[in-house]
Write a protein that holds these residues in place. Structure first.
Motif, PDB file in Angstrom:
ATOM      1  N   UNK A   1       0.833  -1.202   0.000  1.00  0.00           N
ATOM      2  CA  UNK A   1       0.000   0.000   0.000  1.00  0.00           C
ATOM      3  C   UNK A   1       0.870   1.255   0.000  1.00  0.00           C
ATOM      4  N   UNK A   2       1.988   1.209   0.718  1.00  0.00           N
ATOM      5  CA  UNK A   2       2.856   2.379   0.845  1.00  0.00           C
ATOM      6  C   UNK A   2       3.523   2.775  -0.466  1.00  0.00           C
ATOM      7  N   UNK A   3       3.451   1.934  -1.467  1.00  0.00           N
ATOM      8  CA  UNK A   3       4.005   2.320  -2.772  1.00  0.00           C
ATOM      9  C   UNK A   3       3.197   3.456  -3.400  1.00  0.00           C
ATOM     10  N   UNK A   4       1.941   3.588  -2.988  1.00  0.00           N
ATOM     11  CA  UNK A   4       1.043   4.558  -3.626  1.00  0.00           C
ATOM     12  C   UNK A   4       0.638   5.709  -2.725  1.00  0.00           C
ATOM     13  N   UNK A   5       1.053   5.689  -1.460  1.00  0.00           N
ATOM     14  CA  UNK A   5       0.689   6.782  -0.558  1.00  0.00           C
ATOM     15  C   UNK A   5       1.718   6.863   0.569  1.00  0.00           C
ATOM     16  N   UNK A   6       1.535   7.834   1.441  1.00  0.00           N
ATOM     17  CA  UNK A   6       2.373   7.959   2.634  1.00  0.00           C
ATOM     18  C   UNK A   6       1.685   7.219   3.774  1.00  0.00           C
ATOM     19  N   UNK A   7       2.450   6.468   4.579  1.00  0.00           N
ATOM     20  CA  UNK A   7       1.868   5.671   5.657  1.00  0.00           C
ATOM     21  C   UNK A   7       2.545   6.006   6.982  1.00  0.00           C
ATOM     22  N   UNK A   8       1.739   6.277   7.992  1.00  0.00           N
ATOM     23  CA  UNK A   8       2.217   6.357   9.371  1.00  0.00           C
ATOM     24  C   UNK A   8       1.551   5.237  10.143  1.00  0.00           C
ATOM     25  N   UNK A   9       2.336   4.468  10.892  1.00  0.00           N
ATOM     26  CA  UNK A   9       1.719   3.440  11.726  1.00  0.00           C
ATOM     27  C   UNK A   9       2.308   3.465  13.134  1.00  0.00           C
ATOM     28  N   UNK A  10       1.393   3.400  14.103  1.00  0.00           N
ATOM     29  CA  UNK A  10       1.780   3.162  15.487  1.00  0.00           C
ATOM     30  C   UNK A  10       1.837   1.657  15.648  1.00  0.00           C
TER      31      UNK A  10
END
Length: 263
Positions: free
Chosen positions: A206-215
């Motif tokens: 998924x992160x290939x197409x958007x920015x991801x923040x995860x706790x």
């Protein structure tokens, strides 16, 4: 280590999709977050970690605008969203996992995704129409289910899914909103090892197409797929950078590394 999802193969860091400077939050005389700077970049996974009471949930809620900061600025690209409400920010393209992750247990997987697809397809105000009216959304819904490995279960009831597959369905409904920034709060919590590996691979994709923040609690997963890591302690940044840097920091090792205990 999980194959083909290593953060170390990522290209040079792009411009931040979501960023904060001097982010602070006080509750009365208690300062939960103090002077946090963070950049969440397109095509990268930014992990937010720290011990109990570190302020991770507060930062998460500030970035998604469920809390208003006491000080600091939050930018979505070139847009100042510091004082925007959560609904407005979500419409801009910032999605948080548990904001939109509730599934309808008695509905099929494909119908769950079709419902989520209504807003980006201009049907959000037509909620009273029967599910049959969403037929034209089914091909896109099937594409999203295929992306998360659930296409072969499209007509199954959501309530019948295992926990790990329910989380995958939640990712599919999140992706239906076509987010530019995706914020995930403990996406791997409660999963067995097989589901953890599957979901970690999905998040990396998924992160290939958007920015991801995860706790996230799971340090091995953070090491495998996290490109950028922010370690919080008592509401302040303790260390920031790649996994090699933060894991070598003696302050981080003392405060957090090597434990699985987190809030």
């Amino acid at each position: 280590m999980m194959a083909n999802v290593s953060a170390h193969d990522a290209p040079a860091r792009p411009r931040a999709a979501l960023s904060a400077r001097g982010l602070s939050k006080s509750f009365g005389n208690f300062q939960a977050v103090k002077d946090v700077d963070i950049d969440i970049r397109h095509g990268r996974i930014h992990a937010l970690i720290g011990p109990n009471g570190a302020g991770k949930s507060t930062v998460f809620n500030l970035l998604t605008k469920f809390l208003q900061p006491s000080a600091g600025k939050i930018m979505y690209g070139e847009t100042d969203i510091t004082r925007m409400d959560p609904a407005h920010v979500a419409r801009l393209g910032v999605a948080r996992s548990f904001q939109i992750s509730a599934t309808f247990g008695d509905m099929s997987l494909v119908d769950n995704v079709c419902v989520a697809l209504q807003r980006p397809n201009g049907l959000a105000v037509q909620f009273w129409r029967p599910l049959s009216s969403l037929t034209r959304l089914r091909p896109r819904a099937m594409d999203l289910l295929d992306r998360v490995g659930l296409a072969d279960m499209a007509d199954h009831r959501a309530a019948d899914l295992s926990y790990g597959r329910k989380r995958a369905l939640e990712i599919a409904t999140t992706l239906a909103l076509d987010p530019r920034v995706l914020l995930l709060d403990e996406p791997l919590a409660g999963m067995g090892q097989e589901d953890v590996e599957t979901m970690a691979g999905l998040i990396a994709d998924v992160a290939r197409d958007c920015a991801v923040l995860m706790v996230e609690h799971n340090i091995s997963v953070v090491a495998d797929i996290g490109h950028d890591i922010t370690v919080l302690q008592r509401g302040e940044i303790l260390s920031q950078g790649g996994y090699a840097k933060v894991s070598a920091d003696p302050r981080v090792r003392e405060a957090y590394m090597g434990t699985e205990d987190d809030d």
